[in-house]
Design a protein around this motif. Structure first.
Motif, PDB file in Angstrom:
ATOM      1  N   ALA A 222      -9.374  -5.612 -11.122  1.00 25.94           N
ATOM      2  CA  ALA A 222      -8.474  -6.761 -10.969  1.00 25.94           C
ATOM      3  C   ALA A 222      -7.337  -6.760 -11.981  1.00 25.94           C
ATOM      4  O   ALA A 222      -6.424  -7.582 -11.866  1.00 25.94           O
ATOM      5  CB  ALA A 222      -9.267  -8.060 -11.087  1.00 25.94           C
ATOM      6  N   ASP A 223      -7.358  -5.875 -12.949  1.00 30.06           N
ATOM      7  CA  ASP A 223      -6.341  -5.867 -14.007  1.00 30.06           C
ATOM      8  C   ASP A 223      -5.396  -4.674 -13.882  1.00 30.06           C
ATOM      9  O   ASP A 223      -4.180  -4.838 -13.826  1.00 30.06           O
ATOM     10  CB  ASP A 223      -7.019  -5.866 -15.372  1.00 30.06           C
ATOM     11  N   LYS A 224      -5.960  -3.466 -13.917  1.00 27.89           N
ATOM     12  CA  LYS A 224      -5.196  -2.217 -13.718  1.00 27.89           C
ATOM     13  C   LYS A 224      -4.170  -1.962 -14.812  1.00 27.89           C
ATOM     14  O   LYS A 224      -3.261  -1.160 -14.621  1.00 27.89           O
ATOM     15  CB  LYS A 224      -4.483  -2.213 -12.361  1.00 27.89           C
ATOM     16  N   HIS A 225      -4.279  -2.590 -15.955  1.00 26.20           N
ATOM     17  CA  HIS A 225      -3.285  -2.445 -17.026  1.00 26.20           C
ATOM     18  C   HIS A 225      -3.893  -1.721 -18.237  1.00 26.20           C
ATOM     19  O   HIS A 225      -5.083  -1.877 -18.533  1.00 26.20           O
ATOM     20  CB  HIS A 225      -2.758  -3.805 -17.474  1.00 26.20           C
TER      21      HIS A 225
ATOM     22  N   THR B 169      -8.443   7.751 -17.105  1.00 25.40           N
ATOM     23  CA  THR B 169      -9.084   8.067 -15.831  1.00 25.40           C
ATOM     24  C   THR B 169      -9.161   6.793 -15.003  1.00 25.40           C
ATOM     25  O   THR B 169      -9.300   5.699 -15.548  1.00 25.40           O
ATOM     26  CB  THR B 169     -10.484   8.652 -16.041  1.00 25.40           C
ATOM     27  N   HIS B 170      -9.102   6.947 -13.686  1.00 23.92           N
ATOM     28  CA  HIS B 170      -8.934   5.799 -12.804  1.00 23.92           C
ATOM     29  C   HIS B 170      -9.916   5.840 -11.651  1.00 23.92           C
ATOM     30  O   HIS B 170     -10.493   6.892 -11.323  1.00 23.92           O
ATOM     31  CB  HIS B 170      -7.495   5.756 -12.279  1.00 23.92           C
ATOM     32  N   GLY B 171     -10.073   4.653 -11.033  1.00 23.59           N
ATOM     33  CA  GLY B 171     -10.981   4.504  -9.912  1.00 23.59           C
ATOM     34  C   GLY B 171     -10.336   3.773  -8.768  1.00 23.59           C
ATOM     35  O   GLY B 171      -9.361   4.245  -8.180  1.00 23.59           O
ATOM     36  N   PHE B 172     -10.885   2.592  -8.446  1.00 26.51           N
ATOM     37  CA  PHE B 172     -10.392   1.831  -7.303  1.00 26.51           C
ATOM     38  C   PHE B 172      -8.914   1.503  -7.476  1.00 26.51           C
ATOM     39  O   PHE B 172      -8.445   1.230  -8.575  1.00 26.51           O
ATOM     40  CB  PHE B 172     -11.190   0.543  -7.127  1.00 26.51           C
ATOM     41  N   SER B 173      -8.185   1.514  -6.335  1.00 19.29           N
ATOM     42  CA  SER B 173      -6.748   1.278  -6.380  1.00 19.29           C
ATOM     43  C   SER B 173      -6.332   0.497  -5.148  1.00 19.29           C
ATOM     44  O   SER B 173      -6.963   0.594  -4.093  1.00 19.29           O
ATOM     45  CB  SER B 173      -5.980   2.606  -6.445  1.00 19.29           C
ATOM     46  N   SER B 174      -5.262  -0.285  -5.293  1.00 16.31           N
ATOM     47  CA  SER B 174      -4.692  -1.017  -4.167  1.00 16.31           C
ATOM     48  C   SER B 174      -3.679  -0.190  -3.412  1.00 16.31           C
ATOM     49  O   SER B 174      -3.118  -0.642  -2.420  1.00 16.31           O
ATOM     50  CB  SER B 174      -4.018  -2.301  -4.672  1.00 16.31           C
ATOM     51  N   THR B 175      -3.406   1.028  -3.854  1.00 11.50           N
ATOM     52  CA  THR B 175      -2.451   1.918  -3.195  1.00 11.50           C
ATOM     53  C   THR B 175      -3.168   3.184  -2.759  1.00 11.50           C
ATOM     54  O   THR B 175      -4.391   3.258  -2.758  1.00 11.50           O
ATOM     55  CB  THR B 175      -1.296   2.253  -4.143  1.00 11.50           C
ATOM     56  N   THR B 176      -2.395   4.181  -2.390  1.00 16.17           N
ATOM     57  CA  THR B 176      -2.984   5.404  -1.847  1.00 16.17           C
ATOM     58  C   THR B 176      -3.604   6.285  -2.911  1.00 16.17           C
ATOM     59  O   THR B 176      -4.540   7.024  -2.621  1.00 16.17           O
ATOM     60  CB  THR B 176      -1.909   6.200  -1.091  1.00 16.17           C
ATOM     61  N   ALA B 177      -3.094   6.256  -4.132  1.00 20.63           N
ATOM     62  CA  ALA B 177      -3.612   7.125  -5.191  1.00 20.63           C
ATOM     63  C   ALA B 177      -4.905   6.560  -5.747  1.00 20.63           C
ATOM     64  O   ALA B 177      -4.981   5.394  -6.133  1.00 20.63           O
ATOM     65  CB  ALA B 177      -2.587   7.274  -6.305  1.00 20.63           C
TER      66      ALA B 177
ATOM     67  N   ASP C  22       1.314  -0.921 -16.266  1.00 19.31           N
ATOM     68  CA  ASP C  22       0.633  -1.178 -15.004  1.00 19.31           C
ATOM     69  C   ASP C  22       0.378   0.156 -14.324  1.00 19.31           C
ATOM     70  O   ASP C  22       1.305   0.811 -13.839  1.00 19.31           O
ATOM     71  CB  ASP C  22       1.486  -2.091 -14.121  1.00 19.31           C
ATOM     72  N   THR C  23      -0.883   0.570 -14.266  1.00 21.46           N
ATOM     73  CA  THR C  23      -1.234   1.868 -13.689  1.00 21.46           C
ATOM     74  C   THR C  23      -1.454   1.800 -12.194  1.00 21.46           C
ATOM     75  O   THR C  23      -1.452   2.828 -11.526  1.00 21.46           O
ATOM     76  CB  THR C  23      -2.495   2.416 -14.364  1.00 21.46           C
ATOM     77  N   GLY C  24      -1.683   0.621 -11.642  1.00 17.16           N
ATOM     78  CA  GLY C  24      -1.897   0.490 -10.212  1.00 17.16           C
ATOM     79  C   GLY C  24      -3.303   0.775  -9.759  1.00 17.16           C
ATOM     80  O   GLY C  24      -3.574   0.699  -8.561  1.00 17.16           O
ATOM     81  N   SER C  25      -4.223   1.091 -10.673  1.00 20.25           N
ATOM     82  CA  SER C  25      -5.596   1.381 -10.285  1.00 20.25           C
ATOM     83  C   SER C  25      -6.527   1.043 -11.445  1.00 20.25           C
ATOM     84  O   SER C  25      -6.096   0.848 -12.587  1.00 20.25           O
ATOM     85  CB  SER C  25      -5.767   2.845  -9.867  1.00 20.25           C
ATOM     86  N   GLN C  26      -7.798   0.995 -11.152  1.00 14.66           N
ATOM     87  CA  GLN C  26      -8.824   0.646 -12.135  1.00 14.66           C
ATOM     88  C   GLN C  26      -8.839   1.649 -13.284  1.00 14.66           C
ATOM     89  O   GLN C  26      -8.877   2.857 -13.068  1.00 14.66           O
ATOM     90  CB  GLN C  26     -10.190   0.614 -11.444  1.00 14.66           C
ATOM     91  N   VAL C  27      -8.795   1.150 -14.513  1.00 11.88           N
ATOM     92  CA  VAL C  27      -8.821   2.012 -15.696  1.00 11.88           C
ATOM     93  C   VAL C  27     -10.271   2.134 -16.155  1.00 11.88           C
ATOM     94  O   VAL C  27     -10.890   1.145 -16.559  1.00 11.88           O
ATOM     95  CB  VAL C  27      -7.938   1.443 -16.821  1.00 11.88           C
TER      96      VAL C  27
ATOM     97  N   LYS D 158       0.818  -1.204   0.000  1.00 13.79           N
ATOM     98  CA  LYS D 158       0.000   0.000   0.000  1.00 13.79           C
ATOM     99  C   LYS D 158       0.853   1.256   0.000  1.00 13.79           C
ATOM    100  O   LYS D 158       0.383   2.316  -0.393  1.00 13.79           O
ATOM    101  CB  LYS D 158      -0.924   0.009   1.221  1.00 13.79           C
ATOM    102  N   ASN D 159       2.099   1.145   0.428  1.00  8.99           N
ATOM    103  CA  ASN D 159       2.992   2.294   0.429  1.00  8.99           C
ATOM    104  C   ASN D 159       3.863   2.355  -0.812  1.00  8.99           C
ATOM    105  O   ASN D 159       4.728   3.211  -0.907  1.00  8.99           O
ATOM    106  CB  ASN D 159       3.882   2.259   1.674  1.00  8.99           C
ATOM    107  N   ARG D 160       3.671   1.462  -1.757  1.00  8.19           N
ATOM    108  CA  ARG D 160       4.509   1.438  -2.954  1.00  8.19           C
ATOM    109  C   ARG D 160       4.141   2.597  -3.866  1.00  8.19           C
ATOM    110  O   ARG D 160       2.975   2.877  -4.109  1.00  8.19           O
ATOM    111  CB  ARG D 160       4.312   0.112  -3.696  1.00  8.19           C
ATOM    112  N   ILE D 161       5.159   3.271  -4.376  1.00  8.24           N
ATOM    113  CA  ILE D 161       4.939   4.379  -5.295  1.00  8.24           C
ATOM    114  C   ILE D 161       4.628   3.808  -6.660  1.00  8.24           C
ATOM    115  O   ILE D 161       5.432   3.089  -7.248  1.00  8.24           O
ATOM    116  CB  ILE D 161       6.177   5.287  -5.359  1.00  8.24           C
TER     117      ILE D 161
END
Length: 555
Positions: free
Chosen positions: A435-438, A474-482, A454-459, A95-98
């Motif tokens: 589940a993909d984020k790519h 544009t993005h939505g749900f994410s496994s990180t802070t952004a 790999d954007t790290g969040s829902q595309v 969760k802290n990964r940039i």
């Protein structure tokens, strides 16, 4: 005498002698630390080596240890330790990964420079050890020189070199960093395009649905924004900021699920949750055509190709209709998805070359359709071998336009975001869900995957810039802070140009102005935000002077 011995003076004298004896004995014995259990060594002012009282040369010298540990790095190799560091990313994202979407181009450039300087400062290049050159002893011969003495620099490798004679030596430098680091800091850097991080306009959009599978915002070629809000469709004219209501579905108690403008004109298509399809004229605000049972379930995706309107539904089918004909039935049906069709996009701008249609579904598949019915034999085996996609061949007695020409299987979540590159024909960008984020890039001419990010969040959405070779997502749900960010990427390097934030919910809707400079985003926070995302298009043709203009040749 006995009286003196037992007198108070005698008692004090005996007590002083006992204290002196104890002090001398204490000085001769090393002190022991109560915590560490070792005797600390006290540095002496005398630089001469200590000699034991016994004077025995064979007795080992006692070594004292202090209570502090000072590490010595003389025996370590910092360069080797630096390269042995584990740089592999964990399999499970922290969760802290940039991630790329949490930064922007300026931060990434500064981080790259800092990493290079840190590597140069921590692991400087090893000095080249002098090696003795191979000297061949000449055979005795008659000397040809008349000089008795020769004056030259000594060739003995043990002799120190004349390094300090160079004015650029590090010994004379006033900078805290090395010459390589100074050269990196003083070198000119690539000028990055500045993007305003705040929207220049924010509009309220009450009842804007927070649904990933709907498409409720679109911008026409006449600079009119269409937005579906609940039971109504509103039109916002950009150059006058006038809002007008196009329709309201109160009589049928239906809800708007998708809107789409024709490429050139004022015709707007509206899809509903019940599966009905309506065609409106935005100039007159009149209903032109209605397809009550266009689909059996909701219509979440619409796309135009000149006068052909394609609609994707939850019933897993794609229908194609010619809006010039009065018939209700579609002239072609396509079924290539096993779940809801949530994304549709025709290639091109509605011209004669716009024959390729991309569809994305909730089954994590991307299908490429060619309504001309063309087949490509042999492409299927190449796609299977490459692992990028497969080509479905039409069965006997079946029209080739009813099955997908290509099918890509690499996404692991629903594919709603689709965008054709306007600068390079045949390049398609697709984005996966939570589940993909790519974001993946495909060449539909060869069926191969070109790249992925790999954007790290829902595309949620993708669109290409018309003025520069860049892509906005544009993005939505994410496994990180952004979360809920809008990102601009440079293609094909996939370097981030800017990251825009402001929405408090998933950025589910995206549209671009006809001039290609402004984008509008919509989210479940019921707001529409307008961003100056791209530069103005350089009109070189207008600046070019014509040689046929003879008025300029008159003196």
């Amino acid at each position: 005498m006995s009286g003196l011995k037992h007198s108070p003076f005698g008692k004090r004298l005996r007590a002083s002698h006992q204290e002196q004896d104890q002090e001398s004995h204490r000085r001769g014995r090393p002190r022991v630390n109560r915590i560490f259990g070792v005797a600390p060594s006290t540095p002496s002012l005398d630089s001469r080596p200590n000699t034991s009282d016994s004077g025995d040369p064979e007795s080992p010298t006692q070594r004292d240890y202090g209570d502090r540990f000072v590490p010595s790095r003389d025996a370590g190799d910092i360069r080797t330790s630096f390269h042995l560091m584990d740089e592999s990313a964990p399999s499970t994202p922290s969760k802290n990964r940039i991630i790329p979407t949490e930064s922007d181009a300026l931060k990434e450039q500064a981080n790259a420079i800092f990493t290079s300087i840190l590597h140069t400062e921590v692991t400087p290049p090893r000095p080249v050890s002098p090696t003795r050159p191979a000297t061949n002893t000449p055979l005795p011969s008659t000397p040809t020189r008349r000089r008795l003495f020769a004056y030259n620099s000594p060739s003995n490798p043990a002799t120190p070199t004349r390094r300090l004679d160079a004015p650029t030596d590090e010994a004379y430098s006033m900078s805290p960093v090395r010459a390589e680091s100074r050269l990196l800091l003083e070198s000119p850097r690539r000028q990055l395009r500045s993007v305003c991080k705040t929207p220049y306009r924010v509009l309220d959009a009450p009842e804007l649905a927070d649904d990933f599978y709907l498409n409720l915002v679109d911008w026409s070629s006449t600079n009119v924004l269409g937005v579906g809000l609940g039971l109504c469709v509103y039109l916002w004219t950009a150059h006058t900021a006038v809002v007008s209501k196009l329709c309201e579905l109160t009589d049928s108690n239906d809800t708007i699920s998708s809107v789409s403008w024709v490429q050139k004109g004022t015709t707007l298509a509206v899809g509903t949750l019940s599966g009905s399809l309506r065609i409106y004229d935005a100039n007159t605000l009149q209903l032109q055509r209605t397809y009550q049972q266009a689909h059996t379930q909701r219509i979440g995706a619409l796309s135009w190709n000149s006068h052909v309107l394609s609609s994707g539904s939850r019933d897993r089918t794609v229908h194609h209709r010619d809006v010039r004909e009065a018939t209700v039935r579609p002239f072609k049906r396509c079924q290539g998805h096993r779940q809801e069709v949530c994304g549709l996009r025709w290639s091109g701008d509605g011209g004669p070359q716009s024959a390729m249609l991309a569809s994305g579904g909730n089954d994590n598949k991307v299908c490429i359709w060619d309504l001309r019915g063309s087949k490509r034999p042999g492409l299927g085996s190449q796609g299977r071998n490459a692992g990028a996609g497969t080509s479905a061949s039409a069965s006997a007695g079946e029209d080739a336009g009813d099955v997908p020409l290509l099918k890509f299987h690499e996404h692991t979540a629903a594919v709603k975001a689709l965008a054709w590159d306007p600068h390079v024909p045949g390049i398609l960008a697709t984005g996966g869900g939570t589940a993909d984020k790519h974001i993946r890039f495909w060449n539909v001419s060869t069926g191969q995957k070109l790249n992925e990010l790999d954007t790290g969040s829902q595309v949620c959405n993708l669109t290409w810039s018309l003025t520069s070779h860049e892509l906005v997502s544009t993005h939505g749900f994410s496994s990180t802070t952004a979360q809920n960010q809008i990102c601009i990427w440079k293609y094909p390097s996939l370097d981030m140009v800017a990251s825009l934030t402001g929405h408090t919910h998933r950025v589910l809707y995206l549209a671009m102005s006809p001039d290609g400079e402004t984008i509008v985003t919509g989210a479940g926070d019921e707001t529409l935000r307008f961003w100056n995302a791209f530069p103005k298009k350089d009109n070189h043709e207008a600046k070019r002077e014509s040689r046929l203009d003879y008025g300029r040749l008159i003196r």
